[in-house]
Design an enzyme around this catalytic site. Structure first.
Site, PDB file in Angstrom:
ATOM      1  N   ASP A  35     -17.382 -12.873  -4.028  1.00  0.00           N
ATOM      2  CA  ASP A  35     -16.140 -12.919  -3.274  1.00  0.00           C
ATOM      3  C   ASP A  35     -16.162 -11.742  -2.298  1.00  0.00           C
ATOM      4  O   ASP A  35     -17.171 -11.511  -1.649  1.00  0.00           O
ATOM      5  CB  ASP A  35     -14.935 -12.881  -4.221  1.00  0.00           C
ATOM      6  CG  ASP A  35     -13.691 -13.522  -3.613  1.00  0.00           C
ATOM      7  OD1 ASP A  35     -13.367 -13.205  -2.450  1.00  0.00           O
ATOM      8  OD2 ASP A  35     -13.030 -14.317  -4.286  1.00  0.00           O
ATOM      9  N   ASN A  42     -17.418 -15.627   2.864  1.00  0.00           N
ATOM     10  CA  ASN A  42     -16.885 -14.481   2.144  1.00  0.00           C
ATOM     11  C   ASN A  42     -17.710 -13.257   2.484  1.00  0.00           C
ATOM     12  O   ASN A  42     -18.890 -13.380   2.853  1.00  0.00           O
ATOM     13  CB  ASN A  42     -16.920 -14.712   0.626  1.00  0.00           C
ATOM     14  CG  ASN A  42     -15.539 -14.770   0.040  1.00  0.00           C
ATOM     15  OD1 ASN A  42     -14.704 -13.920   0.339  1.00  0.00           O
ATOM     16  ND2 ASN A  42     -15.278 -15.774  -0.778  1.00  0.00           N
TER      17      ASN A  42
END
Length: 209
Positions: free
Chosen positions: A116, A68
């Site tokens: 994220d 990510n």
């Protein structure tokens, strides 16, 4: 600490690097033969570079649970994340080998959610979405110091990007998967797209090739 996360929605990151090449991360398949979510229990993800001539090369030997975040700091360091390990890492570039150098811890152990997607602002700070219940964005200074926490009306923010004519609006996406009807009734903004004015501008995106 690594966690087993069953998330059928996960997809690896991709971004265009400052040199115009296309970078992409991979991860283990987390969808079972019956389309049900499957937990990721091993580090299968890696990072790759695709040149404008179509040449594909692996960027290093490091492996990730869930890759990510892909941003490049003003000093040339590359920052990426492993969601499973709740950590962001920074890398220098090894000119001789033509790949990433050694990984260094950049921002790890933050107790709200997991990392994220991220983006970079014009002051060289990283904005990171805190998924899996984090309900916030964090702004991280180039030295890895926590600079700011921005509360959000959703629990699973997934990605962020600066936009608008002056790149002064920060757009944030979020998810609503795996949430019960009761939770969604109590928190109706899950899965929304949000816009905020953080007081700093973003950076223009790199162009492939």
């Amino acid at each position: 600490m690594a966690r087993a996360i069953a998330t059928p929605w996960r997809w690896p990151p991709d971004s265009v690097a400052p040199d115009g090449s296309f970078w992409v991360g991979t991860m283990a398949n987390n969808i079972g033969p019956d389309d049900a979510p499957a937990a990721i229990t091993s580090d299968e993800g890696q990072l790759y570079r695709v040149g404008s001539d179509g040449d594909v090369r692996r960027l290093g030997e490091d492996r990730f649970g869930i890759t990510n975040t892909m941003v490049w700091l003003p000093d040339g360091r590359f920052v990426t994340a492993d969601t499973m390990k709740n950590a962001l890492y920074s890398y220098g570039w090894d000119d001789r080998a033509g790949r990433l150098g050694q990984a260094f811890p950049f921002f790890a152990g933050f107790e709200r959610g997991l990392p994220d997607g991220s983006c970079l602002d014009a002051e060289g700070h990283v904005w990171n979405c805190r998924v899996v219940g984090g309900s916030c964005l964090v702004r991280i200074a180039p030295d890895g110091r926590l600079d700011r926490i921005v509360e959000l009306p959703c629990s699973w923010p997934t990605g962020c990007a600066f936009g608008g004519a002056d790149l002064d609006t920060l757009f944030v996406t979020s998810a609503r998967f795996t949430m019960s009807a009761e939770h969604l009734a109590a928190y109706p903004f899950e899965g929304g797209v949000f816009a905020l004015r953080p007081g700093v501008r973003g950076m223009p995106a790199n162009r492939f090739g």
